[in-house]
Design a protein around this motif. Structure first.
Motif, mmCIF file in Angstrom:
data_model
loop_
_atom_site.group_PDB
_atom_site.id
_atom_site.type_symbol
_atom_site.label_atom_id
_atom_site.label_comp_id
_atom_site.label_asym_id
_atom_site.label_seq_id
_atom_site.Cartn_x
_atom_site.Cartn_y
_atom_site.Cartn_z
ATOM 1 N N PHE A 54 -4.065 -8.185 1.187
ATOM 2 C CA PHE A 54 -4.826 -7.098 1.793
ATOM 3 C C PHE A 54 -4.669 -5.852 0.912
ATOM 4 O O PHE A 54 -3.763 -5.036 1.146
ATOM 5 N N PRO A 55 -5.491 -5.731 -0.143
ATOM 6 C CA PRO A 55 -5.373 -4.579 -1.043
ATOM 7 C C PRO A 55 -5.572 -3.270 -0.279
ATOM 8 O O PRO A 55 -6.258 -3.260 0.746
ATOM 9 N N PRO A 56 -4.991 -2.165 -0.769
ATOM 10 C CA PRO A 56 -4.261 -2.100 -2.030
ATOM 11 C C PRO A 56 -2.754 -2.341 -1.910
ATOM 12 O O PRO A 56 -2.087 -2.583 -2.888
ATOM 13 N N ARG B 207 0.546 -5.290 -5.267
ATOM 14 C CA ARG B 207 1.626 -4.401 -5.690
ATOM 15 C C ARG B 207 2.939 -4.643 -4.968
ATOM 16 O O ARG B 207 4.002 -4.302 -5.479
ATOM 17 N N GLY B 208 2.875 -5.184 -3.758
ATOM 18 C CA GLY B 208 4.099 -5.406 -3.007
ATOM 19 C C GLY B 208 3.904 -6.484 -1.960
ATOM 20 O O GLY B 208 2.778 -6.880 -1.642
ATOM 21 N N PHE B 209 4.991 -6.952 -1.404
ATOM 22 C CA PHE B 209 4.956 -8.033 -0.429
ATOM 23 C C PHE B 209 4.275 -7.594 0.863
ATOM 24 O O PHE B 209 3.386 -8.274 1.378
ATOM 25 N N ASN B 210 4.671 -6.455 1.401
ATOM 26 C CA ASN B 210 4.100 -6.001 2.663
ATOM 27 C C ASN B 210 4.474 -4.541 2.904
ATOM 28 O O ASN B 210 5.631 -4.165 2.734
ATOM 29 N N GLU C 9 -9.873 9.604 3.058
ATOM 30 C CA GLU C 9 -10.672 8.431 2.760
ATOM 31 C C GLU C 9 -9.750 7.247 2.487
ATOM 32 O O GLU C 9 -8.571 7.402 2.190
ATOM 33 N N GLU C 10 -10.335 6.048 2.573
ATOM 34 C CA GLU C 10 -9.573 4.832 2.302
ATOM 35 C C GLU C 10 -9.039 4.851 0.889
ATOM 36 O O GLU C 10 -9.697 5.357 -0.033
ATOM 37 N N ARG C 11 -7.828 4.317 0.738
ATOM 38 C CA ARG C 11 -7.237 4.251 -0.602
ATOM 39 C C ARG C 11 -8.091 3.384 -1.503
ATOM 40 O O ARG C 11 -8.645 2.391 -1.084
#
Length: 251
Positions: free
Chosen positions: A19-21, A56-59, A249-251
């Motif tokens: 689920f980016p980002p 970029r990361g697990f969660n 705004e959304e990343r």
């Protein structure tokens, strides 16, 4: 984007979250993850599950932006119920779950790995509960499964993180490897587990869960009650707005 499954070899299924980002899961994402883990564990040909993530990361926990842009409490209630279901699905999975963690593992991520059977981590992994900074309370139940009681309290009260190397010293992380070796290291352990008799490994999982000193579902549900109290008292919104302004705004 979403939750996907793959079977790299006999007896092993990999459940991947994307689920980016930053893998901050929306309400539906938690339910998708729960459904994928339960379905995989229910497959009699599977003897081990690897839970991993892209990006970029697990969660990064729940999607706070979704909560702040949704009127009323629907998204908050949905996130709480979704997390509860996803954490329970990992814990109750009929076969062992190996969590392969890289980058950040925060909030809901702690709930996932705290309910997993084994954790393999990249050397860049960091674990923590920034809940107090986000207007929430919860997952101390699961952090308590990773570190000793007094360290858990210090981490919880300060929102600090702890490294994979530190968790390895506490015995809660099985192995720490360079990030590029994480996938292979997790599969190596999964292969060793999957080599066992499928019926026996399921009995072993049920037996080990049955002797746990803490009922993780009841314990986490108790914590969630205080999150709702913080929301009803108006404390939580203030902190979530400070973290993610509603107009942002959304990343």
């Amino acid at each position: 984007m979403g939750v996907s499954t793959s079977a790299p070899q006999e007896g092993i299924t990999v459940v991947t979250v994307d689920f980016p980002p930053v893998n901050a899961l929306p309400v539906q994402g938690w339910y998708e993850l729960a459904a994928a883990v339960r379905a995989t564990g229910g497959d009699p040909t599977v003897r081990c599950v690897v839970l991993t993530a892209e990006g970029r990361g697990f969660n990064a926990g729940a999607d706070i932006k979704e909560m702040q842009r949704t009127a009323g409490y629907d998204a908050l209630i949905g996130a709480n119920r979704g997390c509860y279901e996803a954490f329970a699905a990992v814990y109750e999975c009929e076969v062992p779950v190996v969590a392969a963690v890289h980058g950040f593992c925060l909030g809901g991520g702690i709930g996932l790995v705290g309910n997993a059977d084994v954790i393999v981590a990249a050397d860049d992994a960091a674990f923590g509960l920034p809940e107090l900074d986000r207007g929430a309370l919860g997952a101390a139940t699961h952090l308590s499964r990773l570190v000793p009681q007094h360290l858990m309290r210090a981490l919880y009260y300060t929102s600090r993180t702890v490294t994979a190397q530190e968790l390895h010293r506490h015995g809660s992380v099985w192995r720490v490897v360079p990030r590029e070796q994480l996938h292979d290291a997790a599969l190596e352990l999964a292969r060793e587990i999957a080599a066992k008799d499928g019926s026996l490994i399921r009995l072993a999982k049920a037996a080990i869960n049955g002797i746990d000193p803490v009922d993780v579902r009841r314990s986490y549900r108790f914590e969630q009650g205080f999150t709702f109290e913080a929301n009803l008292g108006g404390i939580a919104d203030k902190h979530r707005d400070a973290f993610v302004p509603v107009e942002q705004e959304e990343r």
